[in-house]
Design a protein around this motif. Sequence first.
Motif, short mmCIF file in Angstrom:
data_model
loop_
_atom_site.label_atom_id
_atom_site.label_comp_id
_atom_site.label_asym_id
_atom_site.label_seq_id
_atom_site.Cartn_x
_atom_site.Cartn_y
_atom_site.Cartn_z
N HIS A 1 0.80 -1.22 0.00
CA HIS A 1 0.00 0.00 0.00
C HIS A 1 0.83 1.27 0.00
O HIS A 1 0.28 2.37 0.02
N MET A 2 2.14 1.13 -0.03
CA MET A 2 3.02 2.30 -0.04
C MET A 2 4.05 2.17 -1.14
O MET A 2 4.40 1.07 -1.55
N ALA A 3 4.55 3.31 -1.57
CA ALA A 3 5.66 3.32 -2.51
C ALA A 3 6.92 2.83 -1.80
O ALA A 3 7.03 2.94 -0.57
N TYR A 4 7.86 2.32 -2.55
CA TYR A 4 9.09 1.78 -1.99
C TYR A 4 9.78 2.78 -1.06
O TYR A 4 10.21 2.43 0.03
N ALA A 5 9.87 4.03 -1.49
CA ALA A 5 10.57 5.05 -0.70
C ALA A 5 9.91 5.28 0.65
O ALA A 5 10.58 5.71 1.60
N ASP A 6 8.63 5.00 0.76
CA ASP A 6 7.90 5.23 2.01
C ASP A 6 7.85 4.00 2.91
O ASP A 6 7.38 4.09 4.05
N LEU A 7 8.31 2.87 2.42
CA LEU A 7 8.29 1.65 3.21
C LEU A 7 9.30 1.72 4.35
O LEU A 7 10.37 2.34 4.20
N PRO A 8 9.00 1.08 5.48
CA PRO A 8 10.00 1.00 6.55
C PRO A 8 11.24 0.25 6.04
O PRO A 8 11.16 -0.59 5.14
N ARG A 9 12.36 0.54 6.63
CA ARG A 9 13.62 -0.03 6.19
C ARG A 9 13.60 -1.57 6.14
O ARG A 9 14.12 -2.14 5.16
N PRO A 10 13.02 -2.26 7.12
CA PRO A 10 12.99 -3.73 7.03
C PRO A 10 12.22 -4.23 5.79
O PRO A 10 12.61 -5.23 5.18
N GLU A 11 11.16 -3.53 5.41
CA GLU A 11 10.40 -3.92 4.21
C GLU A 11 11.23 -3.65 2.94
O GLU A 11 11.22 -4.46 2.02
N GLN A 12 11.92 -2.52 2.92
CA GLN A 12 12.80 -2.24 1.79
C GLN A 12 13.88 -3.33 1.66
O GLN A 12 14.20 -3.76 0.55
N GLN A 13 14.41 -3.76 2.80
CA GLN A 13 15.45 -4.78 2.79
C GLN A 13 14.92 -6.09 2.21
O GLN A 13 15.63 -6.79 1.49
N LYS A 14 13.66 -6.43 2.50
CA LYS A 14 13.06 -7.65 1.92
C LYS A 14 13.03 -7.56 0.40
O LYS A 14 13.34 -8.53 -0.29
N TYR A 15 12.67 -6.39 -0.12
CA TYR A 15 12.66 -6.22 -1.57
C TYR A 15 14.07 -6.26 -2.15
O TYR A 15 14.30 -6.81 -3.22
#
Length: 134
Positions: free
Chosen positions: A100-114
């Motif tokens: 539900h959020m753009a990559y830049a707005d994701l929390p760091r742990p979610e960005q790390q999963k991607y």
Amino acid sequence: MSLTERTVHVTRREFAVVADPAYGANHVEVGKAWRAVDRAYREVHGITDANASTPDNAIAFFPGDSEIIISFETEGHAQLSVDELARALAEYDRRAGREHMAYADLPRPEQQKYRLAATDLINVLATSGVAPRN
């Protein structure tokens, strides 16, 4: 109108010859560098005939204050970075309703999963011969 977009990965090989600001570069050193660049260019482009000439625009000289750069460029497949692919995967999930959020707005742990998923995908493609390796 049809439009095609391309991304090209360019590698420039540079050979530097020291040049004294007051006296310039020693012609012997420039000659050695020129021969080294020519050999490298021929090797990269598979030119085995010693009598074959290189294209007029293949090798370039760039004079500077303290060195002369002699270089040539080669083109290859564009390399997709882990960050670019992670952003693309997150955007795909967002459009599919899984995120539900753009990559830049994701929390760091979610960005790390991607980022981990992107790294895995790049490795799979590289080992399968589909994508070039870095």
